[in-house]
Design a protein around this motif. Structure first.
Motif, PDB file in Angstrom:
ATOM      1  N   ASP A 141       8.314  -4.962  -4.674  1.00  0.00           N
ATOM      2  CA  ASP A 141       8.900  -3.879  -5.118  1.00  0.00           C
ATOM      3  C   ASP A 141       9.420  -3.781  -6.899  1.00  0.00           C
ATOM      4  OD1 ASP A 141       8.641  -2.071  -3.201  1.00  0.00           O
ATOM      5  OD2 ASP A 141      10.816  -2.171  -2.460  1.00  0.00           O
ATOM      6  N   LEU A 174      -0.764  -7.604 -11.590  1.00  0.00           N
ATOM      7  CA  LEU A 174       0.161  -7.658 -10.578  1.00  0.00           C
ATOM      8  C   LEU A 174      -0.398  -6.954  -9.435  1.00  0.00           C
ATOM      9  CD1 LEU A 174       3.319  -8.244  -9.788  1.00  0.00           C
ATOM     10  CD2 LEU A 174       3.666  -6.180 -10.900  1.00  0.00           C
ATOM     11  N   GLY A 175      -0.276  -7.880  -8.149  1.00  0.00           N
ATOM     12  CA  GLY A 175      -0.806  -7.357  -7.040  1.00  0.00           C
ATOM     13  C   GLY A 175      -0.072  -7.831  -5.835  1.00  0.00           C
ATOM     14  N   LYS A 231      12.166   1.178  -7.354  1.00  0.00           N
ATOM     15  CA  LYS A 231      11.026   0.885  -8.149  1.00  0.00           C
ATOM     16  C   LYS A 231      10.841   2.081  -9.020  1.00  0.00           C
ATOM     17  CE  LYS A 231       7.516   0.110  -5.506  1.00  0.00           C
ATOM     18  NZ  LYS A 231       6.299  -0.080  -4.769  1.00  0.00           N
ATOM     19  N   ILE A 233      -1.631  -2.631 -11.726  1.00  0.00           N
ATOM     20  CA  ILE A 233      -0.661  -3.049 -10.537  1.00  0.00           C
ATOM     21  C   ILE A 233      -1.413  -2.294  -9.296  1.00  0.00           C
ATOM     22  CG2 ILE A 233       1.793  -2.592  -9.628  1.00  0.00           C
ATOM     23  CD1 ILE A 233       2.297  -2.267 -12.700  1.00  0.00           C
ATOM     24  N   SER A 234      -1.778  -3.325  -8.581  1.00  0.00           N
ATOM     25  CA  SER A 234      -2.607  -2.928  -7.246  1.00  0.00           C
ATOM     26  C   SER A 234      -2.839  -3.890  -6.046  1.00  0.00           C
ATOM     27  CB  SER A 234      -3.871  -2.594  -7.888  1.00  0.00           C
ATOM     28  OG  SER A 234      -3.994  -1.276  -8.341  1.00  0.00           O
ATOM     29  N   ARG A 235      -3.033  -3.671  -5.171  1.00  0.00           N
ATOM     30  CA  ARG A 235      -3.693  -4.550  -3.990  1.00  0.00           C
ATOM     31  C   ARG A 235      -4.809  -5.213  -4.720  1.00  0.00           C
ATOM     32  NH1 ARG A 235      -6.147  -2.291  -0.286  1.00  0.00           N
ATOM     33  NH2 ARG A 235      -5.924  -0.299  -0.910  1.00  0.00           N
ATOM     34  N   GLY A 240       0.731  -1.158   0.023  1.00  0.00           N
ATOM     35  CA  GLY A 240      -0.082   0.198   0.064  1.00  0.00           C
ATOM     36  C   GLY A 240       0.650   1.248   0.036  1.00  0.00           C
ATOM     37  N   GLY A 241       0.105   2.398  -0.314  1.00  0.00           N
ATOM     38  CA  GLY A 241       0.840   3.365  -0.703  1.00  0.00           C
ATOM     39  C   GLY A 241       1.376   4.420   0.520  1.00  0.00           C
ATOM     40  N   VAL A 242       0.896   4.136   1.816  1.00  0.00           N
ATOM     41  CA  VAL A 242       1.089   4.846   2.860  1.00  0.00           C
ATOM     42  C   VAL A 242       2.444   4.525   3.328  1.00  0.00           C
ATOM     43  CG1 VAL A 242       0.749   5.776   5.439  1.00  0.00           C
ATOM     44  CG2 VAL A 242      -1.308   5.301   3.605  1.00  0.00           C
ATOM     45  N   LYS A 300     -10.783  -1.097  -6.584  1.00  0.00           N
ATOM     46  CA  LYS A 300      -9.506  -1.118  -7.611  1.00  0.00           C
ATOM     47  C   LYS A 300     -10.220  -1.614  -8.964  1.00  0.00           C
ATOM     48  CE  LYS A 300      -6.090   0.029  -4.555  1.00  0.00           C
ATOM     49  NZ  LYS A 300      -5.253   1.249  -4.441  1.00  0.00           N
ATOM     50  N   LEU A 326      -0.832   5.902  -6.034  1.00  0.00           N
ATOM     51  CA  LEU A 326       0.604   5.996  -6.267  1.00  0.00           C
ATOM     52  C   LEU A 326       1.209   5.066  -7.764  1.00  0.00           C
ATOM     53  CD1 LEU A 326       2.152   5.935  -2.612  1.00  0.00           C
ATOM     54  CD2 LEU A 326       1.975   8.018  -4.392  1.00  0.00           C
ATOM     55  N   THR A 327       0.401   4.330  -7.665  1.00  0.00           N
ATOM     56  CA  THR A 327       0.784   3.237  -9.071  1.00  0.00           C
ATOM     57  C   THR A 327       0.654   4.016 -10.326  1.00  0.00           C
ATOM     58  OG1 THR A 327      -1.336   2.443  -9.065  1.00  0.00           O
ATOM     59  CG2 THR A 327       0.234   0.939  -7.967  1.00  0.00           C
TER      60      THR A 327
HETATM   61  N1  UDP Z   1       2.622  -2.390  -4.967  1.00  0.00           N
HETATM   62  C1  UDP Z   1       3.730  -3.185  -4.949  1.00  0.00           C
HETATM   63  N2  UDP Z   1       3.672  -4.259  -5.493  1.00  0.00           N
HETATM   64  C2  UDP Z   1       2.338  -4.853  -6.338  1.00  0.00           C
HETATM   65  C3  UDP Z   1       1.419  -4.031  -6.345  1.00  0.00           C
HETATM   66  C4  UDP Z   1       1.776  -2.502  -5.645  1.00  0.00           C
HETATM   67  O1  UDP Z   1       4.919  -2.822  -4.497  1.00  0.00           O
HETATM   68  O2  UDP Z   1       2.344  -5.858  -6.413  1.00  0.00           O
HETATM   69  C5  UDP Z   1       3.010  -0.866  -4.569  1.00  0.00           C
HETATM   70  C6  UDP Z   1       2.748   0.379  -5.723  1.00  0.00           C
HETATM   71  O3  UDP Z   1       4.030   0.285  -6.595  1.00  0.00           O
HETATM   72  C7  UDP Z   1       2.592   1.406  -4.956  1.00  0.00           C
HETATM   73  C8  UDP Z   1       1.704   1.038  -3.678  1.00  0.00           C
HETATM   74  O4  UDP Z   1       2.120  -0.472  -3.591  1.00  0.00           O
HETATM   75  O5  UDP Z   1       3.807   2.142  -4.480  1.00  0.00           O
HETATM   76  C9  UDP Z   1       0.441   1.059  -3.929  1.00  0.00           C
HETATM   77  O6  UDP Z   1      -0.226   2.437  -3.467  1.00  0.00           O
HETATM   78  P1  UDP Z   1      -1.378   3.240  -4.066  1.00  0.00           P
HETATM   79  O7  UDP Z   1      -1.500   4.604  -3.606  1.00  0.00           O
HETATM   80  O8  UDP Z   1      -1.478   2.912  -5.703  1.00  0.00           O
HETATM   81  O9  UDP Z   1      -2.435   2.213  -3.618  1.00  0.00           O
HETATM   82  P2  UDP Z   1      -2.910   1.634  -2.035  1.00  0.00           P
HETATM   83  O10 UDP Z   1      -2.477   0.301  -2.110  1.00  0.00           O
HETATM   84  O11 UDP Z   1      -2.332   2.775  -1.164  1.00  0.00           O
HETATM   85  O12 UDP Z   1      -4.513   1.934  -2.094  1.00  0.00           O
END
Ligand code: UDP
Length: 426
Positions: free
Chosen positions: A297, A262-263, A203, A231-233, A48-50, A238, A320-321
């Motif tokens: 990463d 990719l998640g 990254k 690319i997301s959780r 996650g982004g935080v 999402k 952030l993605t």
């Molecule tokens: N991310 C990652 N690997 C993955 C999917 C996501 O490292 O398989 C990272 C991505 O690069 C980004 C962060 O997780 O830096 C997701 O931040 P975003 O603000 O897009 O979403 P959040 O998960 O905080 O809702």
């Protein structure tokens, strides 16, 4: 709570990317904040982004002489079940919470509060999970800031009424987008500060193309054929199922096309596994979909080599993605919501879409217009360079910290509650 160890960073390394003015501004700001004690608290060290932001920004505070640290609260599976549903309700989903669930939320926060062993000038608490800590540890900091990373503009009524009490009394709240401020939020000051990426983490650093191709190929993607990615959780907001529906439409006109989903999973998001199974079921029997997990990463090669990156979110705090993909010059087709609207605009970075059909049409267009695809990617990268790199976020946070401590520095980033005109990205 656990304190997270951090790698040191130097502000000077950012100078060639963000320019002298911003770097000098940061040195000037920090002169008044020497030795100020700041703690950031959130709920996960990874995923996650935080977590992504804190890992980079806290060492930058330190390099400027601010005594900053990052703490992660302890959680349990039932606690994170409650807080994820709370997160969903604050973003508008219909959810009800029993008195026992509220009690669980409060007791974890109380325990976290009790483990704060030092006194601080400012404690910044991220998102709903640790938000109640302030009630139990108020005297541990001179000022408390709640940093909300989600869209609370239309929260579920009853949840918001209860949560509103939890955050009442913070000295300031930060939202990524002016529209996200929840109705009737009772804090002394509201600041609008969009997030940012760190261009110097692996990254986001430039990567050798051959190395990137080899890495992507090693995960089962045919690099001789085009691919798009999300690319997301694994999170319903999402809309990964919408991405698969979009891909099925695209396949009719682009039979060679592949899709990469990719998640990763965040420690504080127990919904991930459920959504992951739904994604697997929806992709079953659809050719050329790769579902890849656990790379953490190594998103860089996928963001770099995708023809188009998707972020088809139906709510999105910032995304952030998307920033990361644009930074690699890859255009993005994204849901027309929240923080995605700050990143993509007419002629910049890609397209915003409101439906699966529109998403497929825009991706189709980009796959068929290479010059425009590349131009949009280039404009997206420049937009990120000027608005969404870490030193700008640092500047805005330091201004707010100066303000809440009564040391106003630089030009203001804050607005009173209800004033939605201030957007401090410039
Ligand atoms: N991310 C990652 N690997 C993955 C999917 C996501 O490292 O398989 C990272 C991505 O690069 C980004 C962060 O997780 O830096 C997701 O931040 P975003 O603000 O897009 O979403 P959040 O998960 O905080 O809702």
């Amino acid at each position: 709570m656990k304190q997270i160890d951090l790698e040191p960073r130097s502000l000077e390394d950012y100078r060639p990317l963000v320019g002298d003015r911003l770097v000098e501004e940061l040195y000037a700001q920090s002169a008044q904040l020497q030795g100020v004690r700041v703690a950031h608290i959130n709920a996960t060290a990874a995923g996650g982004g935080v977590a992504e932001i804190l890992r980079s920004i806290v060492p930058l505070y330190q390099t400027l002489g601010i005594d900053a640290s990052w703490w992660v609260m302890d959680g349990s599976e039932p606690f994170f079940q409650v807080t994820k549903q709370m997160h969903n309700a604050l973003q508008g989903a219909e959810r009800e919470f029993s008195p026992e669930q509220w009690a669980l939320y409060q007791s974890h926060n109380e325990a976290a509060a009790a483990s704060i062993a030092d006194d601080y000038d400012v404690i910044v608490v991220h998102d709903p999970q640790p938000a109640a800590i302030m009630r139990y540890a108020r005297l541990r900091a001179r000022r408390w800031v709640w940093r909300c990373h989600i869209d609370t503009s239309r929260p579920h009524g009853r949840t918001w009424s209860a949560f509103r009490e939890t955050v009442a009394g913070y000295d300031a709240a930060i939202f990524s987008v002016a529209d996200f401020v929840a109705p009737g939020l009772d804090v002394s000051q509201v600041a609008i500060i969009p997030p940012a990426i760190d261009p110097l983490t692996p990254k986001n650093l430039p990567m050798d193309v051959d190395e990137a191709r080899a890495f992507v190929a090693s995960h089962g993607v045919d690099v001789e054929r085009p691919f798009i990615s999300q690319i997301s959780r694994f999170d319903p907001w999402k809309d990964p199922l919408g991405v698969i529906a979009c891909f099925k439409r695209l396949k009719q006109r682009h039979p060679d096309l592949q899709l990469v989903l990719l998640g990763n999973f965040a420690d504080d998001d127990p919904e991930g596994q459920v959504i992951f199974e739904q994604v697997r079921a929806a992709a079953d029997g659809v050719p050329d979909i790769s579902i890849i997990t656990g790379l953490s990463d190594m998103v860089n090669p996928f963001q770099m080599l995708s023809r188009v990156v998707l972020q088809k979110s139906i709510r999105e705090g910032f995304g952030l993605t998307v920033t990361e993909a644009l930074w690699k010059g890859t255009p993005v087709v994204a849901g027309n919501v929240g923080g995605l609207r700050l990143q993509i605009a007419e002629g910049i970075g890609g397209f915003l879409v409101d439906s699966v059909d529109e998403c497929a049409a825009r991706v189709d267009y980009l796959l068929s217009h290479d010059e425009e695809r590349q131009a949009l990617g280039a404009s997206g990268r420049e937009h990120v360079r000027t608005h969404f790199l870490m030193p700008r976020l640092l500047r805005d946070e330091l201004k707010l910290i100066g303000e809440v401590l009564g040391l106003p520095i630089g030009f203001p980033v804050s607005a009173r509650p209800g004033d939605t005109s201030a957007l401090a990205a410039g």
